[in-house]
Scaffold this active site. Sequence first.
Site, PDB file in Angstrom:
ATOM      1  CE  LYS A  42     -67.019 -29.590 -41.016  1.00 33.15           C
ATOM      2  NZ  LYS A  42     -66.486 -28.187 -40.504  1.00 33.15           N
ATOM      3  CG  HIS A 103     -57.908 -29.484 -36.876  1.00 32.95           C
ATOM      4  ND1 HIS A 103     -58.672 -29.820 -35.925  1.00 32.95           N
ATOM      5  CD2 HIS A 103     -58.078 -28.007 -38.209  1.00 32.95           C
ATOM      6  CE1 HIS A 103     -60.247 -28.937 -36.539  1.00 32.95           C
ATOM      7  NE2 HIS A 103     -59.995 -28.094 -37.130  1.00 32.95           N
ATOM      8  CB  SER A 133     -69.408 -33.638 -41.360  1.00 32.59           C
ATOM      9  OG  SER A 133     -68.756 -31.723 -40.857  1.00 32.59           O
TER      10      SER A 133
HETATM   11  P1  A3P Z   1     -72.371 -31.116 -39.588  1.00 28.00           P
HETATM   12  O1  A3P Z   1     -71.503 -31.156 -41.436  1.00 28.00           O
HETATM   13  O2  A3P Z   1     -72.619 -33.003 -39.768  1.00 28.00           O
HETATM   14  O3  A3P Z   1     -73.252 -30.469 -39.750  1.00 28.00           O
HETATM   15  P2  A3P Z   1     -66.192 -28.833 -37.226  1.00 28.00           P
HETATM   16  O4  A3P Z   1     -66.307 -26.972 -36.492  1.00 28.00           O
HETATM   17  O5  A3P Z   1     -64.761 -29.566 -36.210  1.00 28.00           O
HETATM   18  O6  A3P Z   1     -65.786 -28.508 -38.023  1.00 28.00           O
HETATM   19  O7  A3P Z   1     -67.515 -29.378 -37.074  1.00 28.00           O
HETATM   20  C1  A3P Z   1     -68.435 -28.729 -37.520  1.00 28.00           C
HETATM   21  C2  A3P Z   1     -69.559 -29.506 -38.023  1.00 28.00           C
HETATM   22  O8  A3P Z   1     -70.197 -30.060 -35.935  1.00 28.00           O
HETATM   23  C3  A3P Z   1     -70.812 -30.038 -38.370  1.00 28.00           C
HETATM   24  O9  A3P Z   1     -71.499 -30.886 -39.000  1.00 28.00           O
HETATM   25  C4  A3P Z   1     -71.666 -28.436 -37.330  1.00 28.00           C
HETATM   26  O10 A3P Z   1     -72.171 -28.218 -37.895  1.00 28.00           O
HETATM   27  C5  A3P Z   1     -71.893 -30.024 -36.321  1.00 28.00           C
HETATM   28  N1  A3P Z   1     -71.859 -28.579 -35.451  1.00 28.00           N
HETATM   29  C6  A3P Z   1     -71.212 -27.457 -34.812  1.00 28.00           C
HETATM   30  N2  A3P Z   1     -71.516 -26.923 -33.860  1.00 28.00           N
HETATM   31  C7  A3P Z   1     -72.771 -27.551 -33.242  1.00 28.00           C
HETATM   32  C8  A3P Z   1     -73.752 -27.984 -32.551  1.00 28.00           C
HETATM   33  N3  A3P Z   1     -73.435 -26.249 -32.025  1.00 28.00           N
HETATM   34  N4  A3P Z   1     -73.845 -28.862 -31.989  1.00 28.00           N
HETATM   35  C9  A3P Z   1     -74.138 -29.768 -32.846  1.00 28.00           C
HETATM   36  N5  A3P Z   1     -73.443 -30.065 -33.773  1.00 28.00           N
HETATM   37  C10 A3P Z   1     -72.535 -28.646 -34.074  1.00 28.00           C
END
Ligand code: A3P
Length: 290
Positions: A42, A103, A133
Amino acid sequence: ITQWELVDVQGVPLPSSTADHWDQIWGFQARPDDVLICTYPKAGTTWIQEILDMIQQDRDTQKCSRAPIYQRIPFLELCRPPLYTYCFKEAEAMSSPRILKIHLPIQLVPPSFWEQDCKVIYVARNPKDTAVSYYYFQQMNHGLPDPGNWDQYLETFLAGKVPWGSWFDHVRAWWDARDKHRILYLFYEDIKKDPRGEIRKMGQFLGRELPESVLEEIVQHTSFENMRENPMANYSTVPSFIMDQAVSPFMRKGMVGDWTTHFTVAQSERFDDEWTRRLEGSNLHFRTRL
Ligand code: A3P
């Protein structure tokens, strides 16, 4: 789908989908030109994946739409016959140069990545937004344990009893190792604040000087709004019995500071105490607001 239970691997709780195949994962053969993306879950992994694919594909958005992001950049540590994602086996068969995702905490990174002196991009996100998240992600991803309610989850998270273990241990050990290997250590909050500057840094780390116009294209293509609408980036191609986006979208908020709408004042103070204690003596700092 069957929920993956958490299994202890050298003191770290990992989903059984990883733990059950640990010997194979540990023996993974890296190549010198592999680039490894590593994050605690996340932290914005998918965002970095899309950015790096755009850099590698010379910002050709057609090529970056050739497959969902989890197939363009495989998740190395999954080893089961894939339900939807590309894992270990596909990574082995990929032609070079490869970009791979994990991860894992640093002590569990397959040793051949260090032997081959591979470049690694590590991304960290402040723990309060990470916890929020992750809470939603564990609800919508049916392969992961149910998080319970928020109050319960916060304690589970602080105790490190979540998939991939303690956030504190993860970010700290990677931080301490950043000068010993070719590691670019980045922060979600910095990328939010100055995407262009941080993407330029990623390009330089990969040996590419990206002109302003190219940087601008990558910034646009990988904005939260565009990735949320992009079926090749937003995980909407994963069947809902695995990831149920009606419970919570994968592209949920994409902001810094959403934690303020979830933590009570008492929870925030309790969290800060634990945070201070766990990162004591380290010069690792996070922004929790922009
Ligand atoms: P939130 O749940 O706070 O919205 P991962 O890819 O490591 O699983 O992380 C997912 C998190 O990164 C989510 O956070 C998602 O919305 C956010 N995320 C994904 N793409 C993004 C982007 N282009 N800009 C900002 N945040 C992004």
